[in-house]
Design a protein around this motif. Structure first.
Motif, mmCIF file in Angstrom:
data_model
loop_
_atom_site.group_PDB
_atom_site.id
_atom_site.type_symbol
_atom_site.label_atom_id
_atom_site.label_comp_id
_atom_site.label_asym_id
_atom_site.label_seq_id
_atom_site.Cartn_x
_atom_site.Cartn_y
_atom_site.Cartn_z
ATOM 1 N N ASN A 230 0.846 -1.189 0.000
ATOM 2 C CA ASN A 230 0.000 0.000 0.000
ATOM 3 C C ASN A 230 0.889 1.248 0.000
ATOM 4 O OD1 ASN A 230 0.987 0.191 2.625
ATOM 5 N ND2 ASN A 230 -0.936 -0.428 3.595
ATOM 6 N N SER A 231 0.379 2.352 0.473
ATOM 7 C CA SER A 231 1.141 3.605 0.448
ATOM 8 C C SER A 231 2.339 3.585 1.387
ATOM 9 C CB SER A 231 0.221 4.776 0.826
ATOM 10 O OG SER A 231 -0.848 4.889 -0.083
ATOM 11 N N TYR A 232 2.358 2.658 2.328
ATOM 12 C CA TYR A 232 3.411 2.624 3.338
ATOM 13 C C TYR A 232 4.326 1.409 3.229
ATOM 14 C CZ TYR A 232 0.159 5.999 5.337
ATOM 15 O OH TYR A 232 -0.673 7.074 5.519
ATOM 16 N N TYR A 233 3.786 0.323 2.662
ATOM 17 C CA TYR A 233 4.543 -0.931 2.614
ATOM 18 C C TYR A 233 4.684 -1.450 1.185
ATOM 19 C CZ TYR A 233 3.948 -1.049 7.659
ATOM 20 O OH TYR A 233 3.977 -0.734 8.984
ATOM 21 N N LYS A 234 5.834 -2.018 0.895
ATOM 22 C CA LYS A 234 6.085 -2.619 -0.409
ATOM 23 C C LYS A 234 5.299 -3.925 -0.545
ATOM 24 C CE LYS A 234 10.911 -1.025 -0.657
ATOM 25 N NZ LYS A 234 12.322 -1.498 -0.751
ATOM 26 N N ALA A 235 5.129 -4.342 -1.781
ATOM 27 C CA ALA A 235 4.530 -5.649 -2.031
ATOM 28 C C ALA A 235 5.510 -6.734 -1.582
ATOM 29 C CB ALA A 235 4.209 -5.807 -3.504
ATOM 30 N N LYS A 236 4.949 -7.862 -1.168
ATOM 31 C CA LYS A 236 5.789 -8.960 -0.679
ATOM 32 C C LYS A 236 5.176 -10.293 -1.114
ATOM 33 C CE LYS A 236 9.074 -10.667 2.077
ATOM 34 N NZ LYS A 236 10.515 -10.383 1.972
#
Length: 245
Positions: A230-236
């Motif tokens: 999302n706006s704060y976390y990368k995809a994983k």
């Protein structure tokens, strides 16, 4: 107003002149950098009363901070240092830091430093304004420092699991946590196994449970678990093994 005046050293004496012509001994002061015009005063020189201007001597200062690059809620601090002109830390002085529309005033420690947490700042680049107003002993100073906040990398854990073939609904649980190991709740994650995709939302513990209905034969299957970010976390994305016996 503050005025700077020319100075020169004569033998071991420090002397100052307000006009560049008449020089006065102020060797008892610590250092000549800035002087603030004061009231008239009288001194006795060679048994003669003369009228000279009184000056307040203040040491020059620098307030600075190294640029900071961090992940969202990465636990890093902006460290601000106040030094005099001889690079000595100045303690017990108030530093004002303007950052992200908010202003904080903190008192320097024995190292001349204050620290501002970068946690809570959204993902973007900021410019912090650092200010020391000065006082009777020290001149004021200001500077800027850059803070860059990038998306954090979450932790996604999907363990190997073995299920019995006879189990109609096979419940498979994964865990999603922040870069600082805190549960990420109410986040959607997906599971792709045996060409079928499942979705589940994390609970307050960061756990998401998939109800797998498409594994009806024995075998070993690759489970690909993905969080879109999302706006704060990368995809994983992580992969694991699911065995049906």
């Amino acid at each position: 107003d503050l005025h700077s005046f020319p100075t020169r050293r004569s033998s071991d004496l420090e002397i100052v002149s307000p006009d560049g012509i008449n020089w006065y001994d102020i060797s008892q002061t610590t250092e000549v950098l800035y002087m603030e015009l004061g009231s008239l005063s009288y001194r006795k020189m060679n048994d003669t009363n003369v009228c000279i201007k009184a000056f307040t001597v203040r040491l020059n200062t620098t307030v600075s901070a190294a640029s900071v690059t961090t992940q969202y809620n990465g636990g890093k601090y902006l460290t601000v240092t106040l030094m005099d002109s001889k690079m000595r830390p100045i303690s017990k002085k108030k530093i004002t830091v303007a950052l992200n529309g908010k202003t904080k005033t903190l008192t320097t420690d024995s190292k001349g430093q204050v620290r501002i947490s970068t946690d809570g700042l959204k993902v973007k680049t900021y410019v912090a304004t650092l200010s020391f107003r000065g006082d009777a002993s020290y001149a004021g100073s200001t500077s800027n420092a850059k803070i860059t906040v990038k998306k954090a990398t979450p932790k996604l854990k999907a363990a190997k699991r073995t299920f019995k073939k006879s189990l109609k609904i096979k419940k498979y649980t994964v865990t999603l946590k922040s870069n600082r190991n805190k549960a990420l709740k109410s986040k959607w994650v997906t599971l792709k196994v045996n060409k079928k995709i499942y979705r589940a939302k994390t609970n307050k513990y960061g756990k998401a449970t998939f109800k797998i209905t498409g594994l009806k034969k024995k075998g070993r299957f690759v489970a690909a678990v993905r969080y879109a970010g999302n706006s704060y976390y990368k995809a994983k994305m992580v992969k694991s093994k699911i065995t049906v016996r």
